[in-house]
Design a protein around this motif. Structure first.
Motif, PDB file in Angstrom:
ATOM      1  N   ALA A   1       0.820  -1.214   0.000  1.00  0.00           N
ATOM      2  CA  ALA A   1       0.000   0.000   0.000  1.00  0.00           C
ATOM      3  C   ALA A   1       0.851   1.259   0.000  1.00  0.00           C
ATOM      4  O   ALA A   1       0.458   2.273  -0.582  1.00  0.00           O
ATOM      5  N   THR A   2       2.007   1.207   0.663  1.00  0.00           N
ATOM      6  CA  THR A   2       2.829   2.411   0.752  1.00  0.00           C
ATOM      7  C   THR A   2       3.852   2.517  -0.372  1.00  0.00           C
ATOM      8  O   THR A   2       4.010   3.576  -0.970  1.00  0.00           O
ATOM      9  N   LEU A   3       4.551   1.433  -0.656  1.00  0.00           N
ATOM     10  CA  LEU A   3       5.617   1.485  -1.650  1.00  0.00           C
ATOM     11  C   LEU A   3       5.284   0.749  -2.941  1.00  0.00           C
ATOM     12  O   LEU A   3       6.098   0.726  -3.861  1.00  0.00           O
TER      13      LEU A   3
ATOM     14  N   GLY B   1       3.488  -7.566  -6.371  1.00  0.00           N
ATOM     15  CA  GLY B   1       2.779  -8.841  -6.327  1.00  0.00           C
ATOM     16  C   GLY B   1       3.627  -9.944  -5.722  1.00  0.00           C
ATOM     17  O   GLY B   1       3.123 -10.796  -4.968  1.00  0.00           O
ATOM     18  N   PHE B   2       4.909  -9.938  -6.022  1.00  0.00           N
ATOM     19  CA  PHE B   2       5.833 -10.929  -5.466  1.00  0.00           C
ATOM     20  C   PHE B   2       5.954 -10.767  -3.956  1.00  0.00           C
ATOM     21  O   PHE B   2       5.975 -11.758  -3.215  1.00  0.00           O
ATOM     22  N   VAL B   3       6.007  -9.534  -3.477  1.00  0.00           N
ATOM     23  CA  VAL B   3       6.073  -9.270  -2.032  1.00  0.00           C
ATOM     24  C   VAL B   3       4.806  -9.782  -1.348  1.00  0.00           C
ATOM     25  O   VAL B   3       4.862 -10.412  -0.290  1.00  0.00           O
TER      26      VAL B   3
ATOM     27  N   LEU C   1       5.516   2.667  -6.275  1.00  0.00           N
ATOM     28  CA  LEU C   1       6.843   3.045  -6.752  1.00  0.00           C
ATOM     29  C   LEU C   1       7.562   1.898  -7.451  1.00  0.00           C
ATOM     30  O   LEU C   1       8.489   2.130  -8.224  1.00  0.00           O
ATOM     31  N   LEU C   2       7.141   0.676  -7.165  1.00  0.00           N
ATOM     32  CA  LEU C   2       7.773  -0.508  -7.735  1.00  0.00           C
ATOM     33  C   LEU C   2       6.977  -1.010  -8.934  1.00  0.00           C
ATOM     34  O   LEU C   2       5.802  -0.703  -9.069  1.00  0.00           O
ATOM     35  N   PRO C   3       7.619  -1.797  -9.782  1.00  0.00           N
ATOM     36  CA  PRO C   3       6.844  -2.441 -10.853  1.00  0.00           C
ATOM     37  C   PRO C   3       5.785  -3.371 -10.260  1.00  0.00           C
ATOM     38  O   PRO C   3       5.919  -3.861  -9.139  1.00  0.00           O
TER      39      PRO C   3
END
Length: 72
Positions: free
Chosen positions: A20-22, A32-34, A25-27
């Motif tokens: 929700a926070t970062l 999704g992997f996280v 900023l990421l692809p």
């Protein structure tokens, strides 16, 4: 073993908070992997705890007092 029980609800919560926070900023694949890793590790801890209960019996995890009545 009872110390790892706290991670079962915390890992998906931390993964959701991270996404929700970062996540913007990421692809999309990284966020999704996280999320998948957080839920997967939580499931692994839950499965390990279930195996421990099956082999050794109940796990007692004291998180605090539920209701304190005081002196009666």
């Amino acid at each position: 073993m009872s110390d790892s029980l706290h991670w079962i609800p915390l890992l998906p919560l931390l993964g959701a908070l991270f996404c929700a926070t970062l996540g913007r900023l990421l692809p999309k694949i990284c966020s999704g992997f996280v999320a998948i890793l957080a839920v997967g590790f939580s499931a692994a801890v839950a499965f390990g705890s279930a195996l421990h209960v099956h082999e050794h019996g109940a796990i007692v995890c004291r998180m605090g007092d539920w209701m304190v009545a005081g002196p009666l």
